[in-house]
Design an enzyme around this catalytic site. Sequence first.
Site, PDB file in Angstrom:
ATOM      1  N   GLY A 123      45.291  23.252  30.526  1.00  0.00           N
ATOM      2  CA  GLY A 123      45.793  24.529  30.045  1.00  0.00           C
ATOM      3  C   GLY A 123      44.953  25.168  28.959  1.00  0.00           C
ATOM      4  O   GLY A 123      45.326  26.202  28.412  1.00  0.00           O
ATOM      5  N   ARG A 180      48.473  40.301  41.730  1.00  0.00           N
ATOM      6  CA  ARG A 180      47.368  39.932  42.606  1.00  0.00           C
ATOM      7  C   ARG A 180      47.815  39.979  44.062  1.00  0.00           C
ATOM      8  O   ARG A 180      49.012  39.951  44.354  1.00  0.00           O
ATOM      9  CB  ARG A 180      46.886  38.524  42.255  1.00  0.00           C
ATOM     10  CG  ARG A 180      46.609  38.316  40.755  1.00  0.00           C
ATOM     11  CD  ARG A 180      46.641  36.837  40.378  1.00  0.00           C
ATOM     12  NE  ARG A 180      46.577  36.638  38.931  1.00  0.00           N
ATOM     13  CZ  ARG A 180      45.483  36.315  38.263  1.00  0.00           C
ATOM     14  NH1 ARG A 180      44.345  36.166  38.902  1.00  0.00           N
ATOM     15  NH2 ARG A 180      45.522  36.154  36.961  1.00  0.00           N
ATOM     16  N   ASP A 245      43.820  35.230  45.004  1.00  0.00           N
ATOM     17  CA  ASP A 245      44.500  35.227  43.707  1.00  0.00           C
ATOM     18  C   ASP A 245      43.643  35.859  42.621  1.00  0.00           C
ATOM     19  O   ASP A 245      44.108  36.031  41.490  1.00  0.00           O
ATOM     20  CB  ASP A 245      44.906  33.803  43.306  1.00  0.00           C
ATOM     21  CG  ASP A 245      43.723  32.846  43.267  1.00  0.00           C
ATOM     22  OD1 ASP A 245      43.133  32.609  44.334  1.00  0.00           O
ATOM     23  OD2 ASP A 245      43.391  32.340  42.185  1.00  0.00           O
ATOM     24  N   ASN A 246      42.399  36.234  42.956  1.00  0.00           N
ATOM     25  CA  ASN A 246      41.516  36.906  42.011  1.00  0.00           C
ATOM     26  C   ASN A 246      41.253  38.352  42.408  1.00  0.00           C
ATOM     27  O   ASN A 246      40.271  38.953  41.963  1.00  0.00           O
ATOM     28  CB  ASN A 246      40.176  36.168  41.896  1.00  0.00           C
ATOM     29  CG  ASN A 246      40.308  34.828  41.207  1.00  0.00           C
ATOM     30  OD1 ASN A 246      41.255  34.611  40.458  1.00  0.00           O
ATOM     31  ND2 ASN A 246      39.382  33.930  41.463  1.00  0.00           N
TER      32      ASN A 246
END
Length: 480
Positions: A123, A180, A245-246
């Site tokens: 993270g 997205r 997802d980008n």
Amino acid sequence: MTAHFPFDNSYARLPARFFTRQDPVPVEAPGLIAVNEALAGRLGLTLPDDPAETAAIFAGNRVPAGAEPIAQVYAGHQFGGWSPQLGDGRAILLGEVVAPDGARFDIQLKGSGRTPYSRMGDGRAWLGPVLREYIVSEAMAALGIPTTRALAAVTTGEVVLREGRMPGAVFARVAASHIRVGTFQFFASRQDTEALQALADHAIARHYPDAEGPAGLLDAVIAAQADLVARWMGVGFIHGVMNTDNMTVSGETIDYGPCAFLDAYHPQMVFSSIDHYGRYAYGNQPQIAVWNIAQLATALLPLMPDRDAAIEAFTAAVNGFAERFDDAWHRVLAAKLGLAEIREGDAALAFDLLERMAKGEADFTNTFRALSGAEPEHAAAEFSKPGPFEEWLEKWRARLASEGRDEATRIAAMQAANPALIARNHRVEEAIAAAVAGDLAPFHRLTEALSRPFDPNPADLDLATPPRPEERVTQTFCGT
């Protein structure tokens, strides 16, 4: 001065399955690297006078009033393979601010700690990717390309384990939204039509209020992405990881991981260390964009009352991406060649130059910038063998002469379309290496210089020099 962020968190008002509510995980010792004062003003933010207090906010140690921190969930195709659940594994969306002009923006902290979507990750972010995204996203903004923006960067006083022990950092990113293609895919794959409808309604209201339903949304995203990729190509930008997802529905460039800019032009150039088969090579980007758009179309199908009719209409819309991209790309190329109007044969003239540049190993940026000057023949110096370029130059001059445009107008127009400075890969790596060693001066200098790509300070023209063989960057890496 007390911090003030004009929050109005519309995404956090969507159903609970869209995200997980979670505060950023505090860090040991926040230290301010940079804050984008101009952007903060654009957003209507009031920041503390004390840099330590500002660092605490952008590190996630102090959550500003009105924030509703969340980690968003989404899915996506990564290098063509389906991942049914991804999400913000190292980012927290603090919330949305409404700027003085009424525009709405997300403020997100990257590197803010583990979330339920972190999978095996820690993270956190290390300093290198944070500075890379700061430099390149602001460079893209100065180039006039739709992009997420850099609001701030801070050190954490902690160590992050990657290839070795790296200094930790957090990046504050601003976006029109973080919705997205993969966000739509997440709910479509779960057959959650209710959530899918809520997401579509939200995206339309936020980005395309004139769009009529899912079909209108799809059409608007196609137009935005066709224009975006053409603009990328026009500055030699390679995204490097064009997963679904980008790809934002807003049409902004997002996620500057293993991105790079061309030095010597070649259409199949790849820098990303994880792109083993060249899927996301420079010249493949339009085809990947349309592939991603097809996944969005598929995700929107459950919202259509007549599936068969929708498949036919959506297929036609997706197939229409090619024409829209070609139109946008031809406009970009015409501007780069100083052509006031597009005529038959202009695209062939531009592609002929690109082919000769590839064979002659010509620097992409410097070739076009040299063409933009009073002595365009100087561009021949960019080619390993000048003969083929000089043949092309005569054709170009004849085409210019047919328009009767005066030379001063031609030069001004071309220099506004062809940057002198880009975020060259070796300069970005140089700035990162210096920062890791404790010297932030190269980072600050590069960021400032790239804010004037078309009209640089003469003292910064050394940054336009291509890398020497020993300086060449052959691979770029994802920050995770």
